[in-house]
Design a protein around this motif. Structure first.
Motif, PDB file in Angstrom:
ATOM      1  N   CYS A  86       0.740  -1.050   0.015  1.00 47.91           N
ATOM      2  CA  CYS A  86       0.011   0.058  -0.199  1.00 47.91           C
ATOM      3  C   CYS A  86       1.048   1.330   0.077  1.00 47.91           C
ATOM      4  CB  CYS A  86      -0.962   0.021   1.233  1.00 47.91           C
ATOM      5  SG  CYS A  86      -2.265  -1.249   1.368  1.00 47.91           S
ATOM      6  N   LEU A  92      -3.437   3.792  -2.702  1.00 52.91           N
ATOM      7  CA  LEU A  92      -3.733   2.534  -3.525  1.00 52.91           C
ATOM      8  C   LEU A  92      -3.092   1.339  -2.876  1.00 52.91           C
ATOM      9  CD1 LEU A  92      -4.972   2.332  -6.139  1.00 52.91           C
ATOM     10  CD2 LEU A  92      -2.939   2.263  -7.198  1.00 52.91           C
ATOM     11  N   CYS A  93      -3.498   0.212  -2.748  1.00 50.40           N
ATOM     12  CA  CYS A  93      -2.881  -0.919  -2.601  1.00 50.40           C
ATOM     13  C   CYS A  93      -2.793  -1.803  -3.850  1.00 50.40           C
ATOM     14  CB  CYS A  93      -3.649  -1.721  -1.362  1.00 50.40           C
ATOM     15  SG  CYS A  93      -3.730  -1.006   0.228  1.00 50.40           S
ATOM     16  N   ARG A  94      -1.605  -2.609  -3.867  1.00 51.42           N
ATOM     17  CA  ARG A  94      -1.594  -3.576  -5.030  1.00 51.42           C
ATOM     18  C   ARG A  94      -1.234  -4.938  -4.564  1.00 51.42           C
ATOM     19  NH1 ARG A  94      -0.633  -0.945  -9.755  1.00 51.42           N
ATOM     20  NH2 ARG A  94      -0.373   1.459  -9.630  1.00 51.42           N
ATOM     21  N   VAL A 109      -3.910  -3.807  -8.915  1.00 51.31           N
ATOM     22  CA  VAL A 109      -4.650  -3.056  -8.019  1.00 51.31           C
ATOM     23  C   VAL A 109      -5.367  -4.051  -7.175  1.00 51.31           C
ATOM     24  CG1 VAL A 109      -6.346  -1.387  -7.176  1.00 51.31           C
ATOM     25  CG2 VAL A 109      -4.691  -0.827  -9.199  1.00 51.31           C
ATOM     26  N   LYS A 111      -8.146  -4.068  -5.170  1.00 57.66           N
ATOM     27  CA  LYS A 111      -9.415  -3.334  -4.883  1.00 57.66           C
ATOM     28  C   LYS A 111      -9.954  -3.432  -3.567  1.00 57.66           C
ATOM     29  CE  LYS A 111     -10.502  -3.290  -9.953  1.00 57.66           C
ATOM     30  NZ  LYS A 111     -11.651  -3.672 -10.764  1.00 57.66           N
ATOM     31  N   THR A 114      -7.723  -1.576  -1.067  1.00 55.41           N
ATOM     32  CA  THR A 114      -7.340  -0.045  -1.163  1.00 55.41           C
ATOM     33  C   THR A 114      -8.757   0.417  -0.860  1.00 55.41           C
ATOM     34  OG1 THR A 114      -6.173  -0.465  -3.294  1.00 55.41           O
ATOM     35  CG2 THR A 114      -7.809   1.552  -3.120  1.00 55.41           C
TER      36      THR A 114
END
Length: 120
Positions: A86, A92-94, A109, A111, A114
């Motif tokens: 993150c 955004l978190c991936r 991503v 989701k 995030t």
């Protein structure tokens, strides 16, 4: 086929399944409160890794983690135990923290995380 060999093989397979499930549990990210994500080592909110939240949800031992005492650590970019990365600046978190040859992050991503962390 030897009966004892089959019993051993079955026991080994069951043990490996339990170990894999246990390891996955240890790397799970939880959301104990709105806007907070924690793994087994640390907790973060939309401002980054938080010593206060880590202590509240994981205890004093976890809050004594050296990440909180090192001046070299950017608390706004972090990777949870399950590999989820993150970035507070990007909000955004991936799925991972890696870069491609073009210098851009390659992780898809995440989701779910995030939304849990940033509400987006």
């Amino acid at each position: 086929m030897n009966k004892s060999y089959l019993s051993f093989s079955l026991a080994l397979l069951l043990t490996m399944g339990v170990i894999s499930a246990h390891a996955k549990d240890l790397a799970t990210i939880q959301s104990p409160a709105s806007g907070v994500l924690c793994d087994r080592y640390l907790c973060a909110n939309d401002k980054g890794i938080s010593r206060e939240l880590t202590e509240k949800y994981l205890g004093k031992k976890a809050a004594a983690n050296e990440v909180f005492t090192s001046s070299d650590v950017d608390l706004t970019e972090f990777t949870f135990a399950n590999g989820t990365f993150c970035d507070v600046k990007e909000r955004l978190c991936r799925e991972d923290r890696y870069y491609g040859a073009n210098g851009q992050r390659t992780g898809a991503v995440a989701k779910k995380y995030t939304k849990l962390l940033f509400g987006e």
